[in-house]
Design an enzyme around this catalytic site. Sequence first.
Site, mmCIF file in Angstrom:
data_model
loop_
_atom_site.group_PDB
_atom_site.id
_atom_site.type_symbol
_atom_site.label_atom_id
_atom_site.label_comp_id
_atom_site.label_asym_id
_atom_site.label_seq_id
_atom_site.Cartn_x
_atom_site.Cartn_y
_atom_site.Cartn_z
ATOM 1 N N HIS A 1 -1.013 -0.029 -9.637
ATOM 2 C CA HIS A 1 -1.690 -0.939 -8.687
ATOM 3 C C HIS A 1 -2.307 -2.148 -9.421
ATOM 4 C CE1 HIS A 1 -3.694 -1.146 -4.484
ATOM 5 N NE2 HIS A 1 -3.645 -2.362 -5.018
ATOM 6 N N ARG B 1 0.848 -1.188 0.000
ATOM 7 C CA ARG B 1 0.000 0.000 0.000
ATOM 8 C C ARG B 1 0.889 1.245 0.000
ATOM 9 N NH1 ARG B 1 -3.575 -2.766 -1.537
ATOM 10 N NH2 ARG B 1 -5.639 -3.081 -0.609
ATOM 11 N N GLU C 1 -4.317 7.282 -5.131
ATOM 12 C CA GLU C 1 -4.719 6.371 -6.219
ATOM 13 C C GLU C 1 -6.178 6.601 -6.542
ATOM 14 O OE1 GLU C 1 -3.870 2.290 -5.420
ATOM 15 O OE2 GLU C 1 -1.796 2.662 -4.893
HETATM 16 C C1 DGY Z 1 -5.612 -6.238 -2.653
HETATM 17 O O1 DGY Z 1 -6.236 -7.299 -2.803
HETATM 18 O O2 DGY Z 1 -5.498 -5.703 -1.557
HETATM 19 C C2 DGY Z 1 -5.024 -5.617 -3.864
HETATM 20 O O3 DGY Z 1 -4.312 -4.482 -3.547
HETATM 21 C C3 DGY Z 1 -6.089 -5.305 -4.883
HETATM 22 O O4 DGY Z 1 -7.097 -4.595 -4.303
#
Ligand code: DGY
Length: 320
Positions: A287, A240, A269
């Site tokens: 992402h 993240r 994002e």
């Molecule tokens: C997750 O599964 O957390 C990925 O980042 C996609 O959302």
Amino acid sequence: MPIRPTVWISRRLSDATVARARRDYEVILNEADGLSTADEIVAMSARVDAIVPCHSERFPAAVAARLDPRLKIIANYSVGVDHCDIPALKARGIAVTNTPDVLSDATAETAMLLMIGAARRAVEGDRLVRSGQWKTWSPSFMVGKQVTGARLGIIGMGRVGRAMAHKARGFDMEIHYFNRHRLPPDLEGGAIFHSGIDSLLKVADFLSLHCPATPETAGLMNAARFAQLPCGAVVVNTARGALIDEADLIAALQSGKVAAAGLDCFVTEPGGNPAFAAFDNVFMLPHIGSATAQTRDAMGFRALDNLDAFFSGKTPRDLL
Ligand code: DGY
């Protein structure tokens, strides 16, 4: 015939996922696939028994407080749940699930791609060839940093961290990790445990982040922590954006402390941080860590498995 629960699928999930959902539920699908505002999410909660959201739909406490009592479960199509205030949702009696396991390999593949691409100057090289500016070659041309045999520091040795370690062993990397708890030997697989982040950073020629974003991990990689890395380290983030203080990473790139970075996640994002665009040694993706067809189906099926369990009176496997 019993009335089937109504489910809002908030983004355009894979065809197989939508087909299975339509087989078993009344489905409201966000065909347009756009982002939903807090007001739209709240309004939808009065029309459905369940929501299958992605990390792009946000359920902070202020939204949780306004959700309609009809909504019983949020079956996330993601492993990360930092977009949900889980205590606030639980306080409203709403069950919350996620989709662990099924995206670990795809995400670790992306981390490997970013690590190697950043280390071996993929952005710069691609641009040179693509733009027709590749005019020379010499042994000193575009020399990068070798991954094979180097030390890899992993922060967060959960499923994705372990998948990353497994793949990195194929490159003969020496794996070091920090985790809240030391893993048993079968899961550790010979990786060297660090009980603190600081000692891990000192040996991390390559650093890959695989921990969740929580209030405790926000800004985990800041100026003080970048300063502890070996000079010329490569930093990878597929977890993240909130884990990295982006201004501090830019300063570390400018000083050369960090030689290169591979980033799939950003504080903002969609969009990312335009300041990184000035750096050819930052390899960026939007992402897409888990974005393979196989994994998208698996995530959808896992979210639906959780819904199926919930609506048949069982405890969903991934209840948080
Ligand atoms: C997750 O599964 O957390 C990925 O980042 C996609 O959302």
